[in-house]
Design a protein around this motif. Structure first.
Motif, PDB file in Angstrom:
ATOM      1  N   GLY A  87       0.823  -1.214   0.000  1.00  0.00           N
ATOM      2  CA  GLY A  87       0.000   0.000   0.000  1.00  0.00           C
ATOM      3  C   GLY A  87       0.852   1.257   0.000  1.00  0.00           C
ATOM      4  O   GLY A  87       0.578   2.210  -0.741  1.00  0.00           O
ATOM      5  N   ARG A 104      -6.020   8.587  -8.072  1.00  0.00           N
ATOM      6  CA  ARG A 104      -5.550   7.609  -7.076  1.00  0.00           C
ATOM      7  C   ARG A 104      -6.675   6.634  -6.709  1.00  0.00           C
ATOM      8  O   ARG A 104      -6.448   5.426  -6.629  1.00  0.00           O
ATOM      9  CB  ARG A 104      -5.080   8.318  -5.806  1.00  0.00           C
ATOM     10  CG  ARG A 104      -3.786   9.050  -5.959  1.00  0.00           C
ATOM     11  CD  ARG A 104      -3.540   9.951  -4.739  1.00  0.00           C
ATOM     12  NE  ARG A 104      -2.273  10.607  -4.838  1.00  0.00           N
ATOM     13  CZ  ARG A 104      -1.132  10.139  -4.332  1.00  0.00           C
ATOM     14  NH1 ARG A 104      -1.120   9.006  -3.668  1.00  0.00           N
ATOM     15  NH2 ARG A 104      -0.007  10.788  -4.498  1.00  0.00           N
ATOM     16  N   ARG A 108      -6.587   2.634  -7.517  1.00  0.00           N
ATOM     17  CA  ARG A 108      -6.716   1.563  -6.512  1.00  0.00           C
ATOM     18  C   ARG A 108      -7.829   0.588  -6.900  1.00  0.00           C
ATOM     19  O   ARG A 108      -7.669  -0.626  -6.753  1.00  0.00           O
ATOM     20  CB  ARG A 108      -6.985   2.149  -5.136  1.00  0.00           C
ATOM     21  CG  ARG A 108      -5.748   2.753  -4.516  1.00  0.00           C
ATOM     22  CD  ARG A 108      -5.975   3.049  -3.042  1.00  0.00           C
ATOM     23  NE  ARG A 108      -4.736   3.427  -2.418  1.00  0.00           N
ATOM     24  CZ  ARG A 108      -3.803   2.579  -1.980  1.00  0.00           C
ATOM     25  NH1 ARG A 108      -3.989   1.293  -2.100  1.00  0.00           N
ATOM     26  NH2 ARG A 108      -2.694   3.026  -1.422  1.00  0.00           N
TER      27      ARG A 108
END
Length: 158
Positions: A87, A104, A108
């Protein structure tokens, strides 16, 4: 928008039918207007049904993500540490590529394997917007597409 427009057509056509009937307009004209109103009602029903189906899909996706997040907590300390490290590595790489907050979030979800449609539903935005954000991610990362994007993070782990 389409729903509102079709309901407006139904309303306007209804008023027109009443006014035409009172004015003695030929029956053929009134029948055409009734057909137009029926088509607009059918469109409104179809759009309403589609919206309900998409809402059910969003609820299901959110539920599935919650289940994965709750049940996917690793018991092994090494696996948990690796997930945390991955992560951080993803965040660091997103920083290097200069991704926006929206990019972002999309990145993800792409890495989690969600489709463009699923991401759009979860983020309550248009599929076109998600496609544009995904394209911006690939462009900033200098990668040809989704598979290369995922492989960039996973290649050395496997």
């Amino acid at each position: 928008m389409i729903l509102a427009l079709s309901l407006l057509i139904v309303l306007a056509t209804s008023v027109d039918i009443v006014l035409d009937s009172a004015a003695g307009t030929p029956v053929e004209h009134i029948l055409h207007e009734i057909l137009l109103m029926a088509a607009a009602l059918g469109l409104a029903a179809w759009v309403t049904s589609d919206l309900r189906q998409r809402n059910r899909e969003v609820v299901q996706l959110r539920h599935e993500l919650e289940v994965v997040q709750q049940s996917g907590v690793p018991r092994n300390a090494d696996v948990k540490a690796a997930r945390v490290s991955l992560g951080h590595a993803i965040d660091s790489q997103f920083d290097d590529w200069g991704l926006s907050q929206s990019e972002r979030a999309v990145g993800r979800l792409l890495l989690k394997g969600l489709s463009i449609r699923e991401i759009a539903a979860l983020r309550e935005t248009q599929e076109k917007t998600v496609r544009q954000q995904a394209s911006a991610i690939y462009r900033k990362a200098n990668l040809p597409g989704r598979h290369a994007f995922a492989a960039w993070f996973l290649e050395d782990l496997l």
